[in-house]
Design a protein around this motif. Structure first.
Motif, PDB file in Angstrom:
ATOM      1  N   ILE A  11       0.844  -1.142   0.122  1.00  0.00           N
ATOM      2  CA  ILE A  11       0.150   0.016  -0.013  1.00  0.00           C
ATOM      3  C   ILE A  11       0.661   1.092  -0.081  1.00  0.00           C
ATOM      4  CG2 ILE A  11      -1.518   1.358   1.260  1.00  0.00           C
ATOM      5  CD1 ILE A  11      -2.998  -1.369   2.240  1.00  0.00           C
ATOM      6  N   LEU A  12       1.959   1.152   0.893  1.00  0.00           N
ATOM      7  CA  LEU A  12       2.835   2.292   0.945  1.00  0.00           C
ATOM      8  C   LEU A  12       3.450   2.677  -0.646  1.00  0.00           C
ATOM      9  CD1 LEU A  12       4.575   1.684   4.337  1.00  0.00           C
ATOM     10  CD2 LEU A  12       2.972   3.695   3.763  1.00  0.00           C
ATOM     11  N   GLU A  13       3.803   1.719  -1.078  1.00  0.00           N
ATOM     12  CA  GLU A  13       4.372   1.952  -2.559  1.00  0.00           C
ATOM     13  C   GLU A  13       3.462   2.304  -3.359  1.00  0.00           C
ATOM     14  OE1 GLU A  13       6.027  -0.447  -6.532  1.00  0.00           O
ATOM     15  OE2 GLU A  13       4.930  -1.526  -4.966  1.00  0.00           O
ATOM     16  N   PHE A  14       2.282   2.051  -3.454  1.00  0.00           N
ATOM     17  CA  PHE A  14       1.213   2.372  -4.342  1.00  0.00           C
ATOM     18  C   PHE A  14       1.076   3.954  -3.962  1.00  0.00           C
ATOM     19  CE2 PHE A  14      -3.417   3.778  -5.062  1.00  0.00           C
ATOM     20  CZ  PHE A  14      -3.320   3.220  -6.445  1.00  0.00           C
ATOM     21  N   LEU A  15       0.816   4.285  -2.656  1.00  0.00           N
ATOM     22  CA  LEU A  15       0.614   5.584  -2.398  1.00  0.00           C
ATOM     23  C   LEU A  15       1.815   6.606  -2.735  1.00  0.00           C
ATOM     24  CD1 LEU A  15      -0.762   5.284   1.070  1.00  0.00           C
ATOM     25  CD2 LEU A  15      -2.046   5.780  -0.801  1.00  0.00           C
ATOM     26  N   GLU A  16       2.799   6.108  -2.728  1.00  0.00           N
ATOM     27  CA  GLU A  16       4.175   6.925  -2.861  1.00  0.00           C
ATOM     28  C   GLU A  16       4.390   7.071  -4.597  1.00  0.00           C
ATOM     29  OE1 GLU A  16       8.787   7.396  -1.814  1.00  0.00           O
ATOM     30  OE2 GLU A  16       7.814   5.570  -1.531  1.00  0.00           O
ATOM     31  N   SER A  17       4.018   6.082  -5.135  1.00  0.00           N
ATOM     32  CA  SER A  17       4.011   6.006  -6.519  1.00  0.00           C
ATOM     33  C   SER A  17       3.046   6.876  -7.365  1.00  0.00           C
ATOM     34  CB  SER A  17       4.283   4.721  -7.363  1.00  0.00           C
ATOM     35  OG  SER A  17       2.838   4.123  -6.954  1.00  0.00           O
ATOM     36  N   ARG A  18       1.788   7.169  -6.413  1.00  0.00           N
ATOM     37  CA  ARG A  18       0.942   8.009  -6.964  1.00  0.00           C
ATOM     38  C   ARG A  18       0.762   9.521  -6.416  1.00  0.00           C
ATOM     39  NH1 ARG A  18       1.076   3.510  -8.881  1.00  0.00           N
ATOM     40  NH2 ARG A  18      -0.520   2.392 -10.414  1.00  0.00           N
ATOM     41  N   GLY A  19       1.998   9.684  -5.802  1.00  0.00           N
ATOM     42  CA  GLY A  19       1.872  10.997  -5.192  1.00  0.00           C
ATOM     43  C   GLY A  19       1.015  11.375  -4.205  1.00  0.00           C
ATOM     44  N   LEU A  20       0.706  10.550  -3.391  1.00  0.00           N
ATOM     45  CA  LEU A  20      -0.225  10.538  -2.314  1.00  0.00           C
ATOM     46  C   LEU A  20       0.507  10.305  -0.987  1.00  0.00           C
ATOM     47  CD1 LEU A  20      -3.208   8.030  -3.720  1.00  0.00           C
ATOM     48  CD2 LEU A  20      -3.208  10.683  -3.627  1.00  0.00           C
ATOM     49  N   HIS A  21       1.215  11.571  -0.876  1.00  0.00           N
ATOM     50  CA  HIS A  21       2.171  11.511   0.359  1.00  0.00           C
ATOM     51  C   HIS A  21       1.791  11.801   1.710  1.00  0.00           C
ATOM     52  CE1 HIS A  21       5.519  10.856  -2.416  1.00  0.00           C
ATOM     53  NE2 HIS A  21       5.256  12.047  -3.269  1.00  0.00           N
ATOM     54  N   ILE A  22       0.835  12.515   1.692  1.00  0.00           N
ATOM     55  CA  ILE A  22       0.199  12.622   3.106  1.00  0.00           C
ATOM     56  C   ILE A  22      -0.368  11.483   3.700  1.00  0.00           C
ATOM     57  CG2 ILE A  22      -1.771  14.001   4.032  1.00  0.00           C
ATOM     58  CD1 ILE A  22      -1.752  16.215   2.071  1.00  0.00           C
ATOM     59  N   ALA A  23      -1.136  10.588   2.739  1.00  0.00           N
ATOM     60  CA  ALA A  23      -1.554   9.446   3.371  1.00  0.00           C
ATOM     61  C   ALA A  23      -0.513   8.390   3.332  1.00  0.00           C
ATOM     62  CB  ALA A  23      -2.603   8.831   2.275  1.00  0.00           C
ATOM     63  N   GLN A  24       0.530   8.614   2.664  1.00  0.00           N
ATOM     64  CA  GLN A  24       1.633   7.697   2.895  1.00  0.00           C
ATOM     65  C   GLN A  24       2.467   7.798   4.325  1.00  0.00           C
ATOM     66  OE1 GLN A  24       4.937   8.462   0.391  1.00  0.00           O
ATOM     67  NE2 GLN A  24       6.432   7.527   1.425  1.00  0.00           N
ATOM     68  N   LEU A  25       2.651   9.155   4.456  1.00  0.00           N
ATOM     69  CA  LEU A  25       3.317   9.400   5.623  1.00  0.00           C
ATOM     70  C   LEU A  25       2.478   9.104   7.166  1.00  0.00           C
ATOM     71  CD1 LEU A  25       5.594  12.633   4.782  1.00  0.00           C
ATOM     72  CD2 LEU A  25       6.134  10.006   4.764  1.00  0.00           C
ATOM     73  N   SER A  26       1.115   9.486   6.653  1.00  0.00           N
ATOM     74  CA  SER A  26       0.255   9.083   7.778  1.00  0.00           C
ATOM     75  C   SER A  26       0.224   7.743   8.224  1.00  0.00           C
ATOM     76  CB  SER A  26      -0.932   9.437   7.663  1.00  0.00           C
ATOM     77  OG  SER A  26      -1.201  11.123   7.475  1.00  0.00           O
ATOM     78  N   LEU A  27       0.182   6.805   7.077  1.00  0.00           N
ATOM     79  CA  LEU A  27       0.247   5.326   7.505  1.00  0.00           C
ATOM     80  C   LEU A  27       1.520   5.038   7.990  1.00  0.00           C
ATOM     81  CD1 LEU A  27      -1.152   2.734   6.624  1.00  0.00           C
ATOM     82  CD2 LEU A  27      -0.137   2.763   4.422  1.00  0.00           C
ATOM     83  N   GLU A  28       2.737   5.458   7.581  1.00  0.00           N
ATOM     84  CA  GLU A  28       4.076   5.105   8.041  1.00  0.00           C
ATOM     85  C   GLU A  28       4.061   5.241   9.736  1.00  0.00           C
ATOM     86  OE1 GLU A  28       6.999   6.063   4.406  1.00  0.00           O
ATOM     87  OE2 GLU A  28       7.246   6.884   6.098  1.00  0.00           O
ATOM     88  N   ARG A  29       3.546   6.607   9.972  1.00  0.00           N
ATOM     89  CA  ARG A  29       3.506   6.897  11.418  1.00  0.00           C
ATOM     90  C   ARG A  29       2.631   6.086  12.233  1.00  0.00           C
ATOM     91  NH1 ARG A  29       6.452  11.689  11.309  1.00  0.00           N
ATOM     92  NH2 ARG A  29       6.555  12.755   9.598  1.00  0.00           N
ATOM     93  N   GLU A  30       1.324   5.655  11.568  1.00  0.00           N
ATOM     94  CA  GLU A  30       0.362   5.036  12.500  1.00  0.00           C
ATOM     95  C   GLU A  30       1.022   3.450  12.675  1.00  0.00           C
ATOM     96  OE1 GLU A  30      -4.418   4.312  12.848  1.00  0.00           O
ATOM     97  OE2 GLU A  30      -3.392   5.249  11.250  1.00  0.00           O
ATOM     98  N   THR A  31       1.709   2.881  11.368  1.00  0.00           N
ATOM     99  CA  THR A  31       2.082   1.840  11.703  1.00  0.00           C
ATOM    100  C   THR A  31       3.346   1.277  12.134  1.00  0.00           C
ATOM    101  OG1 THR A  31       2.550   1.481   9.073  1.00  0.00           O
ATOM    102  CG2 THR A  31       0.535   0.996   9.941  1.00  0.00           C
TER     103      THR A  31
END
Length: 312
Positions: free
Chosen positions: A21-41
């Motif tokens: 999921i993180l790879e998908f978010l990063e490759s689509r430029g969805l960095h706000i969601a990416q970093l939030s998911l990193e911090r939560e998990t």
């Protein structure tokens, strides 16, 4: 996967699911969601040494001066382009300070923000690749707001910090390799090559093949004529269970001679309908100034942005 006489056992790690999921978010430029998911998990998709991970977190937390201090010992290395590193770090710090200065709110034209901007410009004047680059940065000061510039229409701090890290990664990754102790650890795999999309496409095709085999078994003429067509991603299906292995069971009884038969190779034409991202309207100053969420004992840095305490 393990196999017994009457069953197959799959083991799926939720950590791996998060990584795709993180790879998908990063490759689509969805960095706000990416970093939030990193911090939560506390999960990060990437192969970084501890030093690179530390530097990455400094940048993603907006601790620009600390990032410069961290690479100070590398300045003596001939292979390290410290000037380019400093230019990128200072430039992205400049963008955030400019956002703080221009954005309506209690910090609009704040004296400290203005002083920091002046200091950044003084540094940038000496380290910009060309005079034209410096003039373009100075021109940003005349904007009513940062998003008025074509290059910043979709700007947000999370995306900018990720962009900055990837730019400096090429400058210092080879100088911050894993230590011997890190190499001795079990190698962590990470997601790449759009793994999530590949798995979803194969899963849809698998369901289509199951439907086709069932149509063959019960003599469903329409289903047979349609062939093993892929199913809709959001089609309602029963929860994953033993019946989903019907295709495997069918393949097990197919004679080996069938697999030796020549077949015509077909091409996969995968069409992806991209989501149209809305323009985000947000007070980015709050994001820039906020102390980031930290999963306990996961991320190496504990404090917020370097200039946060001084402004407050």
């Amino acid at each position: 996967m393990s196999k017994t006489a009457n069953s197959y056992a799959f083991s799926i790690r939720e950590k791996d699911v998060i990584k795709v999921i993180l790879e998908f978010l990063e490759s689509r430029g969805l960095h706000i969601a990416q970093l939030s998911l990193e911090r939560e998990t506390g999960v990060i998709n990437g192969e970084y040494s501890d030093d690179l991970l530390f530097l990455r977190q400094l940048i993603l937390d907006g601790q620009w001066d600390n990032a410069l201090d961290f690479v100070e010992p590398l300045k003596s290395c001939k292979e390290f382009d410290f000037r380019s590193f400093r230019y990128n770090i200072t430039k992205y710090k400049f963008f955030e300070l400019l956002c703080v200065k221009l954005e309506p709110g209690p910090l609009h034209d704040n004296d400290f923000a203005v002083e920091e901007l002046v200091e950044c410009l003084k540094d940038l004047e000496h380290i910009c690749p060309t005079p034209e680059d410096y003039r373009q940065l100075c021109a940003l000061l005349t904007l009513p707001k940062l998003s008025d510039h074509d290059d910043f229409k979709s700007w947000n701090p999370s995306a900018a910090r990720c962009e900055c890290f990837h730019k400096i990664l090429t400058l210092c990754a080879h100088l911050l390799p894993p230590t011997a102790k890190e190499k001795s650890r079990q190698k962590e795999e990470h997601s790449q090559n759009d793994r999530l999309l590949g798995l979803l496409a194969k899963g849809q095709f698998y369901e289509g093949c199951v439907d086709f085999c069932q149509a063959q078994a019960i003599g469903d003429v329409k289903g047979i004529e349609n062939g093993p067509a892929s199913t809709g991603l959001l089609n309602i299906r029963p929860k994953l269970g033993s019946t989903d292995l019907s295709l495997i069971c069918w393949l097990e009884i197919v004679g080996k001679e069938q697999f030796a038969q020549p077949f015509k190779q077909k091409q996969l034409e995968l069409r992806v309908e991209n989501v149209k991202k809305p323009k985000l309207e947000a007070p980015w100053t709050e994001t820039i100034m906020a102390t980031p969420i930290k999963p306990g004992n996961k991320f190496p840095t504990q404090s917020g942005p370097i200039f946060q305490a001084e402004i407050r």
